[in-house]
Design a protein around this motif. Structure first.
Motif, PDB file in Angstrom:
ATOM      1  N   ALA A  17      -8.625  -0.143  59.437  1.00  0.00           N
ATOM      2  CA  ALA A  17      -8.267  -1.462  58.922  1.00  0.00           C
ATOM      3  C   ALA A  17      -7.874  -2.370  60.081  1.00  0.00           C
ATOM      4  N   ILE A  18      -8.495  -3.544  60.160  1.00  0.00           N
ATOM      5  CA  ILE A  18      -8.141  -4.519  61.178  1.00  0.00           C
ATOM      6  C   ILE A  18      -6.956  -5.341  60.677  1.00  0.00           C
ATOM      7  N   SER A  46      -5.513   3.362  62.165  1.00  0.00           N
ATOM      8  CA  SER A  46      -6.093   4.605  61.681  1.00  0.00           C
ATOM      9  C   SER A  46      -5.097   5.305  60.765  1.00  0.00           C
ATOM     10  N   GLU A  47      -5.393   5.336  59.490  1.00  0.00           N
ATOM     11  CA  GLU A  47      -4.525   6.039  58.543  1.00  0.00           C
ATOM     12  C   GLU A  47      -4.541   7.541  58.819  1.00  0.00           C
ATOM     13  N   ASP A  69      -1.860  -1.858  54.355  1.00  0.00           N
ATOM     14  CA  ASP A  69      -1.814  -1.571  52.912  1.00  0.00           C
ATOM     15  C   ASP A  69      -1.377  -0.147  52.613  1.00  0.00           C
ATOM     16  N   THR A  70      -1.762   0.790  53.485  1.00  0.00           N
ATOM     17  CA  THR A  70      -1.437   2.199  53.251  1.00  0.00           C
ATOM     18  C   THR A  70      -0.084   2.576  53.844  1.00  0.00           C
ATOM     19  N   GLU A 109       4.685  12.801  58.261  1.00  0.00           N
ATOM     20  CA  GLU A 109       3.403  12.116  58.062  1.00  0.00           C
ATOM     21  C   GLU A 109       2.327  12.563  59.047  1.00  0.00           C
ATOM     22  N   GLU A 110       2.655  13.530  59.890  1.00  0.00           N
ATOM     23  CA  GLU A 110       1.707  14.117  60.829  1.00  0.00           C
ATOM     24  C   GLU A 110       1.055  13.046  61.708  1.00  0.00           C
ATOM     25  N   VAL A 111       1.897  12.359  62.467  1.00  0.00           N
ATOM     26  CA  VAL A 111       1.423  11.357  63.413  1.00  0.00           C
ATOM     27  C   VAL A 111       0.794  12.086  64.600  1.00  0.00           C
ATOM     28  N   SER A 112      -0.453  11.759  64.910  1.00  0.00           N
ATOM     29  CA  SER A 112      -1.149  12.429  66.005  1.00  0.00           C
ATOM     30  C   SER A 112      -0.544  12.061  67.358  1.00  0.00           C
TER      31      SER A 112
END
Length: 215
Positions: free
Chosen positions: A2-3, A14-15, A49-50, A137-140
């Motif tokens: 999403a931009i 990047s969700e 949005d997410t 949330e498993e952030v990379s």
């Protein structure tokens, strides 16, 4: 992806990895007046949005909330400064990296903005499968970060991309200089199209850090 377009920068969120794959902004010489601004708390990005990752994912993780668009580049206004504290604008960074080589690169870019009048900057995380993650949330956790710095010269574009491992390093900054081709190969993002259709193949493939003042 999403931009997300904020007033002073834009990013691609990047969700899957709970961070931006890249963020971009303009930096002009003399625009970084050192206003006395209170450092705000990190907050979730209202335009994602997410929902962007919560700052609590970083708590006790051993990683810094590393800015993609530096807060220090946005001190010309409180609104611009505060925008950089959305969690969409941070990624997990090794603390010695964030305070060390990454900070040195950000300072060098501010020097170039003053020297060359104006720059366009794209900063991003190298995101792929099987990265270490932090938080619920498993952030990379990226293993590399990149910056692409662009300026106008003689009616053309001159750029210098950097690819820097997410770890402590005392190496000179120019050793991390690379090519747009290499960044595109790793990220699978067409920066040629995103930056300008005027960027021809010669500029994409060239590695010439000597066109930039490192000293």
């Amino acid at each position: 992806m999403a931009i997300i377009r904020h007033k002073y920068f834009f990013l691609s969120y990047s969700e899957e990895h709970e961070q931006a794959e890249w963020a971009a902004y303009y930096l002009t010489g003399g625009s970084k007046q050192q206003h006395s601004l209170s450092r705000p708390y990190f907050s979730q990005d209202p335009l994602v949005d997410t929902d962007s990752a919560h700052w609590k994912n970083y708590k006790d993780s051993g990683f810094d909330k590393g800015h993609l668009v530096p807060a220090a580049d946005m001190k010309f206004s409180e609104e611009a400064y505060n925008e950089t504290f959305y969690t969409s604008n941070v990624a997990p960074q090794n603390r010695a990296f964030n305070a060390g080589v990454w900070n040195r690169l950000e300072q060098k870019i501010r020097y170039w903005a003053d020297k060359y009048t104006a720059l366009f900057i794209v900063t991003g995380s190298i995101l792929h499968d099987n990265l270490v993650t932090i938080g619920e949330e498993e952030v990379s956790v990226p293993d590399y970060f990149f910056k692409i710095v662009v300026r106008v010269q003689n009616n053309g574009l001159v750029m210098i991309p950097f690819l820097v491992p997410n770890k402590k390093s005392d190496l000179p900054l120019y050793t991390f200089a690379t090519t747009i081709d290499e960044i595109e190969r790793i990220t699978q993002i067409d920066f040629n199209q995103k930056l300008s259709e005027k960027i021809d193949e010669k500029i994409e493939k060239e590695l010439n850090y000597k066109e930039w003042s490192f000293y």
